[in-house]
Design an enzyme around this catalytic site. Structure first.
Site, PDB file in Angstrom:
ATOM      1  N   GLU A   1       5.446  -5.088  -2.730  1.00 35.37           N
ATOM      2  CA  GLU A   1       6.167  -6.005  -1.844  1.00 35.37           C
ATOM      3  C   GLU A   1       6.304  -7.411  -2.440  1.00 35.37           C
ATOM      4  O   GLU A   1       5.872  -8.397  -1.870  1.00 35.37           O
ATOM      5  CB  GLU A   1       5.488  -6.046  -0.479  1.00 35.37           C
ATOM      6  CG  GLU A   1       5.630  -4.714   0.245  1.00 35.37           C
ATOM      7  CD  GLU A   1       4.917  -4.656   1.573  1.00 35.37           C
ATOM      8  OE1 GLU A   1       5.454  -4.017   2.499  1.00 35.37           O
ATOM      9  OE2 GLU A   1       3.817  -5.223   1.703  1.00 35.37           O
TER      10      GLU A   1
ATOM     11  N   GLU B   1       4.201   4.490   1.024  1.00 28.95           N
ATOM     12  CA  GLU B   1       3.475   4.259   2.274  1.00 28.95           C
ATOM     13  C   GLU B   1       4.222   4.989   3.381  1.00 28.95           C
ATOM     14  O   GLU B   1       5.451   4.895   3.472  1.00 28.95           O
ATOM     15  CB  GLU B   1       3.374   2.768   2.624  1.00 28.95           C
ATOM     16  CG  GLU B   1       2.522   1.951   1.673  1.00 28.95           C
ATOM     17  CD  GLU B   1       2.448   0.479   2.073  1.00 28.95           C
ATOM     18  OE1 GLU B   1       2.721   0.156   3.261  1.00 28.95           O
ATOM     19  OE2 GLU B   1       2.126  -0.345   1.201  1.00 28.95           O
TER      20      GLU B   1
END
Length: 984
Positions: A417, A493
C-alpha cells in the site's frame, strides 16, 4: 527553494538516506564456529520527550546515570512502563511533512556495559549487529560514534573490533520513535519504538565468508537438483548425504528429493572457508511464473495463506523463537501452507522454521506509505520522491541479502500500500538483478509494472471469478491490459478476519480450485493485536486503539486475526481449516460410497489414514478404518463404505457417516491421529415434526387470569408463557430480530451502501416495540397476535404465536408477515426467552462443537454436543454477536441437578444461542470485562440469521446469505426434563 541545501541542514533522523556507517548487508545464519556474544538482557534506559533534549553525555564511561531506569532488550519501552503504545491503520500519528517529524519525538537512550569473554578472538574483525530497531538509531561504542540507521525490521552491522576492550565496554544507543524512516513504515499495527530484536557481537575471523549465496534448483523432468554456493573468499561445500564436495562457485547436479511446503526436505551441508565453518540447510526447488501460472518444481501452487504480523501480547514485536514455532505449528495444523510477511521481513529465525516445517513464504519489504493516500494523487508519497530512493533500495537490498538462502522464500514483495512510483521500480530492478530466481510481487499499482502477479485486496467473489476467466474489466491501454491478463492472480489480502467471521470463505475457495489463474489468497490476518490491560478491580482484558489515550487511532481495527491475542484459535481459524483442507471427502449413502479427492499440490495420500464413524441421533454405533489408496495430487477415488451398523431402534433416527483423514504417523508439526480433513454423508434425513392437530391437542382452560394448556400456564391477558411444569421462565418467548452488530456487520466506511449494522440501528431494530393485538383460546390452540416494529417507520412484522400441547410437550408455531418499507435485511428472525441463571449446562444435537452462521458453517459437524453456557461464548476482543450453533434439532439447558428444558425443532432445524447477557448488553460492551452475568440465561432459537461476510474491510455477505424481511413460519416444541432424564 533549494531543497538540497535545506535538506543538508536537517538532523540525521530527518535525513532521507538510510543512515551512515553500517556495513553492507549479508546473509543471515543461525550459528557457525565463529564466536558470538549476545548483548540481550537488561539495559539502562532514559526517556526524553525530544530528540536532543538530554545531550550525549550518557555515552561516556563515567556518565551520570542518576534517574535512569531499566528495560529489557529485545523489547519496546512503551510496553515496559515508559510512555504508551499507539495504534493507527492508515493515518500517520504525526503531521505529514516528509522528511520532517515533530519536535515532540520520544527518544530512548539505552546503555549496556559488557565484558568480552576471556577467550574472545583477537584476530579478524568483530561486528556489532542489530536485528531490528524502531525507528532510527544512533550508536556509540566506548565513546566513539559508529553511525546511524533506519529500516526498523532489517539488520544493521558496524565494524567494532578496533574499539573493543577486554572489560567495561560501553555500548550506547539512542533510539528515536519518529524519523524520516517512519514515513516508510506506516503499516497497520501498533507504533512500538525500541530495540525489539537481538543485539550481539559476531566475530568475523580472517578468511571468513563476507557473504554467501546458496543456489539450489530442481529439475522436475529429471528429478535432479543443481547446487552452487557462491562465496567470497572461496571455500568448500560438502553435503554428505548427497556425496557432494564442491569448491564454492562450482556446480553439480545429483538426484534429490525436492523441497516443497508439503514435503520440506532439507539436506544438511557445510560451507567451510579457511576462517569459518557455517552449517547449511539446503532445499532444492525451482519457482517461477510460466504460462501465466506460478509454479514450484513444475506444478501449479495453490496458496492457502495468511498474512502474519509479528506480535506477542506481552512483548509486542519482540517475539521469541518458541512463539514463532507455535505460530507455524498452528498454521500447519490448520492446513495453512503459505505466509505473507505483512508488511516487513520477519525475524530471520521464523524463516528457518518455515524451511524446516514447510510453508511457502512471500517475503515482504519493510515499506508502507499508506497515509499519503489521503492526499490528491498521493501527493508527497516517498516512492515518487527521488530523495527517498536510496533508502527504498537499501531496504530491498537488506531483505534480499539477509533472506536469500531460505528455500521457503519463493516470492519477494516490494512492500504494501505505497501507491506507485519510480522508487518501487528501482527496488524491483535491483532485486531482479541480484536474484532472478524468484518472482516479484506488488499489489498497489493497477498496471503492475514491477510485479509478476496480478494482485488484489478484498476483491468480491464476482470480480475474482471474472479474473479467473480472464474476463475482468480491461485497462484503457491495450498493452498494459495485455500485460495484466498474462499474470497469475493472487488475493494478497482477503477474508478480513475481524471479530465474528470471516464469512464467504467456502465460495472463494471454490473459485480458487476451479480456475487455474487463481492461485489462492492470504487471509487478513493471523492474530489479534490486543494488548493486556486491567480494570481497577484487577480483571484483565485486551485493549485496542484509543485505550491508551491516542489522539488519532483506528479503534479495534488492530484486532482482525484468526487467533485471539493469547493465540487461542478463533472460530474463523477452525472454519478456514475446514474450507482449505487438502483432501475433499464427499459421498453418496444411497450408493454406499465415499469419494476421496487429493487436493495436495505435491504429496500423495500415503501419509494419511482414513477412519469412519456411523452415528444415529448423535449416538456412535460403529467405526473403523477405511482403505484408501495413496492417491497422487489431483486424483480421486470412490471407496465402498461398510454396511451400516444396526441402529437398534429401527429406522426412526437420523443417521450420518463421518469420514476423517488423519495423520498416519507423527510428523514434525502434529502427532499421529491429527485430523487433516473430514466429511459427513447423511444416511437418513432430519425428521420433520409437526404441531399436533387441533383434534389431538389438549384442550385449554381459562381460570383466575391464567390459561392452562397441557403442562404450561399463560397470562390470560397477554398470552405470555408463565410456567412450564415446574419451570418459571424469566422472560416468555417472543419474536427477536436484533443482534449485537459484528465488526463485519458494521462494515468499513468505504462500503456505505451495505453497512448492515449501521442500517439496522438507523431503522431502530435495537429498540423494537411489541404491540399486543389479541389473545384467543379456541379448543386446544392459544393464539397470540402481535405487531413487532421500531419507532418512526411503517416497517413492522405481524406475528402470530399459536400454542398447543400434547401430554408433557408444549408446541409453538410462529407465523411472521412483513409490512411496510424494509430498506435492509434482518439481523435475525426467531424467538428470545429468558431462563433462570441456574440453567448453565447446554446440550444439543446439531452443528458443532463451535459457533456457526449461514456463511461460516463449513466446520460445523452434525453431532451431539455438550458445553457449559459460559463456554458457548466466543470472547471477541470487542464484544459482538457470537455463539450461535447451526442446524440444531434439539437443545437442552439444565441446572446442576440435571433438571431443565428441552427445545425441539419442528419442520426445520434452528439456530441455538445461549448467553448470560442480552443482545443489548452485548451491543453496549466495549471490552469483555464490560459483560457481567445477570440473573438469567438468554436463549435465542432462530429460524434465520443474516450471514457474516467480511465487510469490516472486504465484501459483505453474498446475496444468498441475506435475511430478507418477508413471510416466514417455523415451529418448535418445549418440554421440561426431570433430573434423572438424559439427553437423547
Amino acid at each position: 527553494m533549494d531543497t538540497r541545501s535545506e535538506d543538508a541542514r536537517l538532523p540525521y533522523f530527518e535525513d532521507h538516506s538510510p543512515g551512515s556507517g553500517t556495513l553492507p548487508a549479508r546473509a543471515w545464519y543461525a550459528a557457525s564456529d565463529a564466536a558470538r556474544l549476545s548483548l540481550d538482557g537488561t539495559w539502562q534506559f532514559r526517556l526524553a520527550d525530544t530528540a536532543e533534549g538530554t545531550g550525549t553525555g550518557f555515552v561516556a564511561d563515567d556518565a551520570d546515570l542518576a534517574g535512569w531506569s531499566e528495560v529489557a532488550v529485545p523489547g519496546h519501552w512503551v510496553l515496559q512502563g515508559h510512555g504508551a503504545p499507539a495504534y493507527t491503520n492508515v493515518q500517520y500519528p504525526f503531521p505529514v511533512d516528509p522528511p520532517r517529524v515533530p519536535t515532540e519525538n520520544p527518544t530512548g537512550d539505552h546503555r549496556r556495559v559488557f565484558d568480552l569473554p576471556p577467550d574472545w578472538p583477537a584476530d579478524g574483525e568483530t561486528v556489532l549487529r542489530f536485528e531490528g530497531v524502531e525507528s532510527c538509531a544512533r550508536v556509540w561504542l566506548n565513546g566513539r560514534e559508529l553511525g546511524t540507521f533506519m529500516g526498523s525490521r532489517l539488520p544493521h552491522e558496524f565494524a567494532v573490533g578496533h574499539l573493543l576492550r577486554p572489560a567495561g565496554n560501553v555500548l550506547a544507543v539512542r533510539v528515536h520513535q519518529w524519523s524520516a524512516g517512519s514515513y516508510l513504515e506506516d503499516q497497520d499495527m501498533w507504533w512500538l519504538p525500541g530495540i525489539f530484536r537481538e543485539v550481539g557481537l559476531h566475530h568475523r575471523p580472517e578468511h571468513a565468508p563476507v557473504d554467501f549465496f546458496v543456489h539450489a534448483g530442481y529439475d522436475h523432468t529429471t528429478g535432479r537438483g543443481t547446487l552452487r554456493v557462491d562465496s567470497a573468499p572461496q571455500g568448500r561445500v560438502t553435503v554428505p548425504e548427497l556425496g557432494l564436495d564442491l569448491e564454492t562457485g562450482e556446480e553439480a547436479s545429483v538426484p534429490v528429493e525436492p523441497w516443497t511446503a508439503e514435503t520440506p526436505r532439507l539436506y544438511d551441508g557445510v560451507l567451510a572457508t579457511a576462517g569459518e565453518r557455517i552449517p547449511l540447510r539446503i532445499g532444492f526447488r525451482t519457482v517461477g511464473v510460466r504460462d501465466g501460472v506460478f509454479r514450484a518444481n513444475g506444478r501449479r501452487v495453490l496458496f492457502r495463506g495468511v498474512n502474519r504480523h509479528e506480535f506477542h501480547p506481552e512483548s509486542g514485536r519482540a517475539v521469541d523463537v518458541e512463539t514463532m514455532r507455535q505460530d507455524i505449528l498452528l498454521m500447519k495444523r490448520h492446513n495453512i501452507n503459505a505466509v505473507r510477511t505483512s508488511h516487513y521481513p520477519p525475524h530471520p529465525a521464523f524463516l528457518d522454521l518455515c524451511d524446516e516445517l514447510g510453508l511457502w513464504v512471500i517475503d515482504e519489504c519493510d515499506l508502507e506509505t499508506h497515509g499519503f493516500s489521503f492526499f490528491p494523487e498521493w501527493r508527497g508519497n516517498p516512492v515518487t520522491d527521488e530523495r527517498f530512493t536510496p533508502a527504498l533500495v537499501d531496504r530491498a537490498r537488506r531483505m534480499v541479502e539477509r533472506d536469500k538462502n531460505h528455500p521457503s522464500v519463493v516470492i519477494w514483495s516490494l512492500g504494501n500500500e505505497s501507491g506507485g512510483g519510480p522508487g518501487l521500480g528501482a527496488m524491483a530492478r535491483w532485486i531482479r538483478d541480484r536474484d532472478p530466481s524468484r518472482p516479484l510481487h506488488y499489489e498497489n499499482d493497477s498496471t503492475y509494472p514491477d510485479s509478476d502477479f496480478y494482485s488484489r485486496m478484498y476483491a468480491s467473489h464476482a470480480e475474482v471469478e471474472l479474473i479467473g476467466r480472464r474476463e475482468e474489466e480491461p485497462l484503457a491501454d491495450p498493452d498494459l491490459d495485455a500485460h495484466r491478463r498474462s499474470l497469475p492472480f493472487l488475493l494478497c489480502e482477503y477474508a478480513h478476519a475481524m471479530g465474528n467471521g470471516p464469512g464467504g470463505l467456502s465460495e472463494y475457495q471454490r473459485l480458487f480450485e476451479t480456475y487455474e489463474r487463481l492461485q489462492g489468497g492470504f487471509v487478513w490476518e493471523w492474530i489479534d493485536h490486543g494488548l493486556p490491560k486491567r480494570t481497577p478491580d484487577g480483571r484483565t482484558y485486551f485493549a485496542y486503539g484509543g485505550d491508551f489515550g491516542e489522539e488519532v487511532h483506528d479503534g479495534n481495527f488492530v484486532c482482525d486475526g484468526l487467533l485471539f491475542p493469547d493465540r487461542t484459535p478463533s472460530p474463523g481459524l477452525l472454519e478456514y481449516k475446514k474450507v482449505i483442507e487438502p483432501v475433499r471427502i464427499t459421498g453418496d449413502a444411497g450408493r454406499g460410497t465415499v469419494t476421496v479427492r487429493n487436493g495436495h499440490d505435491f504429496a500423495d495420500l500415503s501419509h494419511l489414514a482414513f477412519e469412519w464413524v456411523f452415528e444415529t441421533d448423535g449416538e456412535r454405533l460403529g467405526g473403523g478404518r477405511l482403505d484408501v489408496p495413496p492417491l497422487a495430487p489431483g486424483e480421486s477415488a470412490d471407496i465402498a463404505l461398510p454396511p451400516a451398523p444396526a441402529t437398534g431402534g429401527g429406522a426412526e433416527g437420523e443417521s450420518v457417516w463421518t469420514v476423517r483423514a488423519v495423520l498416519a504417523g507423527d510428523t514434525a508439526w502434529a502427532a499421529a491421529g491429527h485430523v487433516v480433513a473430514w466429511g459427513q454423508i447423511a444416511a437418513s434425513g432430519h425428521r420433520r415434526r409437526e404441531a399436533p392437530s387441533p383434534a389431538a391437542a389438549v384442550a385449554g382452560r381459562r381460570a383466575d387470569g391464567t390459561i392452562t394448556l397441557g403442562p404450561a400456564e399463560f397470562d390470560a391477558a397477554t398470552g405470555a408463557l408463565t410456567r412450564l411444569g415446574g419451570l418459571v421462565p424469566v422472560s416468555a418467548p417472543r419474536l427477536d430480530v436484533w443482534r449485537a452488530p459484528t465488526d463485519n456487520d458494521l462494515g468499513a466506511s468505504w462500503h456505505e451502501e451495505a453497512r448492515y449494522g449501521m442500517r439496522w440501528r438507523e431503522l431502530g431494530l435495537h429498540r423494537v416495540r411489541h404491540r399486543l393485538d389479541g389473545v384467543s383460546l379456541e379448543g386446544g390452540t392459544l393464539t397470540v397476535r402481535t405487531r413487532v416494529a421500531p419507532a418512526a417507520t411503517d416497517a413492522g412484522l405481524r406475528t402470530e404465536y399459536r400454542w398447543s400441547a400434547t401430554g408433557d410437550e408444549l408446541w409453538l408455531n410462529v407465523a411472521v408477515t412483513a409490512e411496510g418499507d424494509w430498506p435492509c435485511p434482518l439481523p435475525r428472525l426467531g424467538l428470545r426467552l429468558g431462563l433462570p441463571a441456574a440453567f448453565g449446562r447446554a446440550a444439543w444435537f446439531g452443528g458443532g462443537p463451535g459457533e456457526a452462521y449461514p456463511d461460516t458453517r463449513a466446520a460445523a459437524a452434525l453431532g451431539r454436543w455438550e458445553l457449559p453456557v459460559d463456554a458457548l461464548q466466543t470472547p471477541y476482543v470487542r464484544p459482538q454477536e457470537n455463539g450461535a450453533r447451526a442446524d440444531v434439532r434439539w437443545a437442552e439447558l439444565r441446572t446442576a441437578d440435571g433438571s431443565g428444558l428441552r427445545m425441539t425443532a419442528g419442520s426445520a432445524p434452528f439456530w441455538f444461542t445461549a448467553r448470560r447477557w442480552t443482545s443489548e448488553q452485548l451491543d453496549a460492551a466495549s471490552h469483555t470485562t464490560d459483560l457481567v452475568p445477570g440473573d438469567a440465561v438468554w436463549v435465542n432459537l432462530d429460524h434465520g440469521q443474516q450471514g457474516i461476510g467480511s465487510q469490516s474491510c472486504g465484501p459483505g455477505p453474498l446475496p444468498q446469505y441475506l435475511l430478507a424481511a418477508g413471510a416466514a413460519e417455523f415451529s418448535l416444541s418445549f418440554r421440561e426434563v426431570a433430573p434423572e432424564s438424559s439427553a437423547g
